[in-house]
Scaffold this active site. Sequence first.
Site, PDB file in Angstrom:
ATOM      1  CB  CYS A  51      41.665  47.145  28.487  1.00 51.41           C
ATOM      2  SG  CYS A  51      42.917  46.751  29.705  1.00 51.41           S
TER       3      CYS A  51
ATOM      4  CG  ASN B 281      38.811  42.372  34.694  1.00 50.90           C
ATOM      5  OD1 ASN B 281      37.765  43.001  34.705  1.00 50.90           O
ATOM      6  ND2 ASN B 281      39.285  41.806  33.591  1.00 50.90           N
TER       7      ASN B 281
ATOM      8  NE  ARG C  97      47.797  41.507  29.746  1.00 50.79           N
ATOM      9  CZ  ARG C  97      46.749  41.136  30.473  1.00 50.79           C
ATOM     10  NH1 ARG C  97      46.094  42.035  31.184  1.00 50.79           N
ATOM     11  NH2 ARG C  97      46.349  39.887  30.488  1.00 50.79           N
TER      12      ARG C  97
ATOM     13  NE  ARG D 251      40.793  38.401  37.540  1.00 50.17           N
ATOM     14  CZ  ARG D 251      41.393  38.993  36.515  1.00 50.17           C
ATOM     15  NH1 ARG D 251      42.407  39.820  36.706  1.00 50.17           N
ATOM     16  NH2 ARG D 251      40.977  38.791  35.298  1.00 50.17           N
TER      17      ARG D 251
ATOM     18  NE  ARG E 261      42.528  39.483  29.612  1.00 50.54           N
ATOM     19  CZ  ARG E 261      41.368  40.147  29.487  1.00 50.54           C
ATOM     20  NH1 ARG E 261      40.655  40.051  28.384  1.00 50.54           N
ATOM     21  NH2 ARG E 261      40.916  40.885  30.490  1.00 50.54           N
TER      22      ARG E 261
ATOM     23  CD  GLU F 194      46.735  44.687  35.567  1.00 47.02           C
ATOM     24  OE1 GLU F 194      45.637  44.162  35.325  1.00 47.02           O
ATOM     25  OE2 GLU F 194      47.798  44.277  35.077  1.00 47.02           O
TER      26      GLU F 194
ATOM     27  CG  HIS G  89      32.856  26.529  27.527  1.00 47.13           C
ATOM     28  ND1 HIS G  89      33.643  25.413  27.514  1.00 47.13           N
ATOM     29  CD2 HIS G  89      33.659  27.552  27.209  1.00 47.13           C
ATOM     30  CE1 HIS G  89      34.874  25.746  27.192  1.00 47.13           C
ATOM     31  NE2 HIS G  89      34.912  27.038  27.011  1.00 47.13           N
TER      32      HIS G  89
HETATM   33  C1  PEP Z   1      42.223  43.572  34.128  1.00 43.15           C
HETATM   34  O1  PEP Z   1      42.796  43.190  35.158  1.00 43.15           O
HETATM   35  O2  PEP Z   1      41.214  44.315  34.132  1.00 43.15           O
HETATM   36  C2  PEP Z   1      42.729  43.150  32.816  1.00 43.15           C
HETATM   37  C3  PEP Z   1      42.276  43.680  31.694  1.00 43.15           C
HETATM   38  O3  PEP Z   1      43.645  42.160  32.826  1.00 43.15           O
HETATM   39  P1  PEP Z   1      43.284  40.593  33.049  1.00 43.15           P
HETATM   40  O4  PEP Z   1      41.803  40.480  33.186  1.00 43.15           O
HETATM   41  O5  PEP Z   1      43.846  39.881  31.891  1.00 43.15           O
HETATM   42  O6  PEP Z   1      44.012  40.307  34.330  1.00 43.15           O
HETATM   43 MG    MG Z   2      44.736  42.265  34.951  1.00 42.81          MG
END
Ligand code: PEP
Ligand code: MG
Length: 814
Positions: free
Chosen positions: A742, A694, A585, A705, A549, A671, A441
């Site tokens: 995105c 991501n 989504r 991640r 999201r 992804e 935060h």
């Molecule tokens: C991603 O994986 O880049 C994405 C936009 O989805 P999230 O970060 O919500 O998994």
């Molecule tokens: Mg994702």
Amino acid sequence: MVTVLAPMTGWVAPLGEVPDPVFADKIMGDGVAIDPTDGRIVAPCNGVIATLAAHAFTIRAASGIEILTHVGLDTVALKGEGFKALAREGQVVKAGDPVLMADLDFLARNAKSLISPVIVVGGEGLRILRRAENCEVVAGAFLLEIAALGTAPEAASGTATVTAKAVVASEHGLHARPSALIATTAKRFAGEITLTCRGRSANAKSATAIMSLGVHQGDEVAISAPSRAATDAIVAVVAAVGEREHRVLAPALAPRALPSNTATRIHGIAAAPGRAVGVAVQMSGREIAVVEAGRGIAAETKALREAIAQLRARLERTATSGDRVRREILSAHVALLDDPDLVAAAEKKIGEGKSAAFAFRSTVRVSAERLRTMDDMRMRERAGDLVDLERQVLALLTGATAAPERALPPGAILIAEEILPSDLKSGIAGFVSSGGGPTSHAAILAAGMNIPALVGAGPQVLAIREGGELLLNADDGFVDLAPDAAAVADTRQRVAAAAARRQREQSEAVSDCVTADGVRVEVFANLGKGAAEAAEAVGLGAEGCGVLRTEFLFMDRETPPSEDEQFAAYQGIADALAGRPFIIRTFDIGADKPVPYLHFPPEDNPQLGLRGVRTASVWPELLTTQLKAAARVKGQVRIMLPMITAPHEIRAIRTVLAGMGASLPLGAMVETPSAGLLADQLVADADFLSIGTNDLTQYVLAIDRGHRALSGQLDALHPAVLRLIARASDAANAVHKSAAVCGGLAADLVAAPILIGLGISELSVPPPVVPRLKAAIRRLNSDACRTAARAALELETPEAVRALVKANFVEEDR
Ligand code: PEP
Ligand code: MG
């Protein structure tokens, strides 16, 4: 798998309750603590006794795991009095064999505490799967179950080329705590680092190996490492850690002058962009002293309730002003403060005779510790919020000056183990923390306040001299401790220019975005909070929503959201977007985004398990209810599917939509490597593609991640990721469909020329990034972008791609 048995009889408490930060903060390693009721101490596992001091010993099991049993706190100072050794160093023992006999009556009178940490040391690559906690154990009963996850990799093998010497300051030599601090520091550097004293050498990354050297105060130790930065950092710790000071580690190092040969540049992780020149202000010596014993249950309970009420009122007052993010964070703090379990647990401790301050602190620390051990990185980073509340409540209870109230010099650059949200106020030039995470935060707040921030910079930042001039460059991830005059002048000039630029960017943000040579690029916003956020995004110039999201809208609840609840939320956002494109989504639940209302079967690798569209195979109604709600929304709605791996998954959902009479545009996220490789097939069934960098990066590079040690290596500008983005973009463009990005890469300004050069025509980013990204795109030339993108695909590393962009495009400073 290794099972560790209790080395003594007593009450097992969480490590966070140990009143010593080396153990409580797990600097030494993870484990539990036992409050002993019997002085017989036995081996907790089969193995060899690797180290045996009078008060502590380590057993090395055949698997290489080492278990440290440290009887009492500060017992090193007793110099063996109160202990009798029943075994010797080097002896092979079986679990349950006697090792020590401790005179508990003597220790109770002479030691700081009887509480005895049992720690898995050198525990990288190890994980405690099960532990006994908050219960009685008898010596030899089950205590811990440890999984060996494999040895954590060294970032690079390196041979020692640099040597340095330091004289040990610690009164009792390199015993448990100084050794832990040295090992923690050493682990931040790649390659082999060795500590040598009186002809014996030890791996500087192993606290127990250091302890086994038997180094005394005044001894000279030699450090050899592959880099000057590593030797400098360790010299600083060896020379600076004195016995009294390191009771609380951070202040120990803070007031000391920097050793003369200390590195002048320290690197960290950029948590909020920007640069600053300012004055070092050490925040770490801020542990508020509390008295353990209460003045009566009624008085302490009343005091605690009043302090909480007072802080709540203050937070609520502050939460009515400032931007939305700040308001939300402060409201979350109010909710934490009102947590009935937290308050009840603190009051229970008051009932046991503790003071309000002591009770509140120990309760909060247990909860914070629980958060810190969670797999979800975002949850781990919430521990700082609890510590922030603890500090503020304690300040009210004790009359101590909490850090936020402390007068700061103009242009202060704050330094601490972890910066807390309440540390941030306007006028601060920047912050640097030894720990902490980029999505805490405090980091989010700092970005919103344009305060440059560097986190995870390691314990050496705690040795920075108070009042010294610092040059912080969070864009490039470093802080200079002795900047030259030219660098200072240059940074000051950049900071002033950046402030003027920000104002201009904001005023131009709402107009359409085209490159300098006229290529249109749409900039959308990633949303996940609701209608107010959508309205704010539009105000910042977002031309639509590139990903809602939806799982974030319905996180904290015990039951799945109904169709009507979802419809209301989606319609509110559509109204705020006022006819702009709105990509909803479908739920991407699972792995790093669990929700209380779905109970997942145990999974060894949740990131490779049930998540995204796959959850529909287990909970089909969740998806159909969501699609029905989305289909009712009036606006420019499109549906997007997460974690697609093959075209048939899109066809299956299109059939579901058709079955409910809805014909919404249907897109696929790219992804997974499979989606990137099959992009030409996906575009036959998908109306658009959106690349989630991501996840794509974690799956391409095979790094979770949320991985504590490795996630820092995830850079979506990796050429392997770029090749998949190129493939997806080419596939979509070939059939005149859109390919958007995105994921987080879209918000990385260094990536913009590469993504545009690869043919991406839509970028979706967090709302605050929109004005700056639009301004950056307007400066680009699409031909130059294409040339750079082609070259990037031939490079080998993300670093090389970043260097390529820096060499070819002028990035303006914040
Ligand atoms: C991603 O994986 O880049 C994405 C936009 O989805 P999230 O970060 O919500 O998994
Ligand atoms: Mg994702």
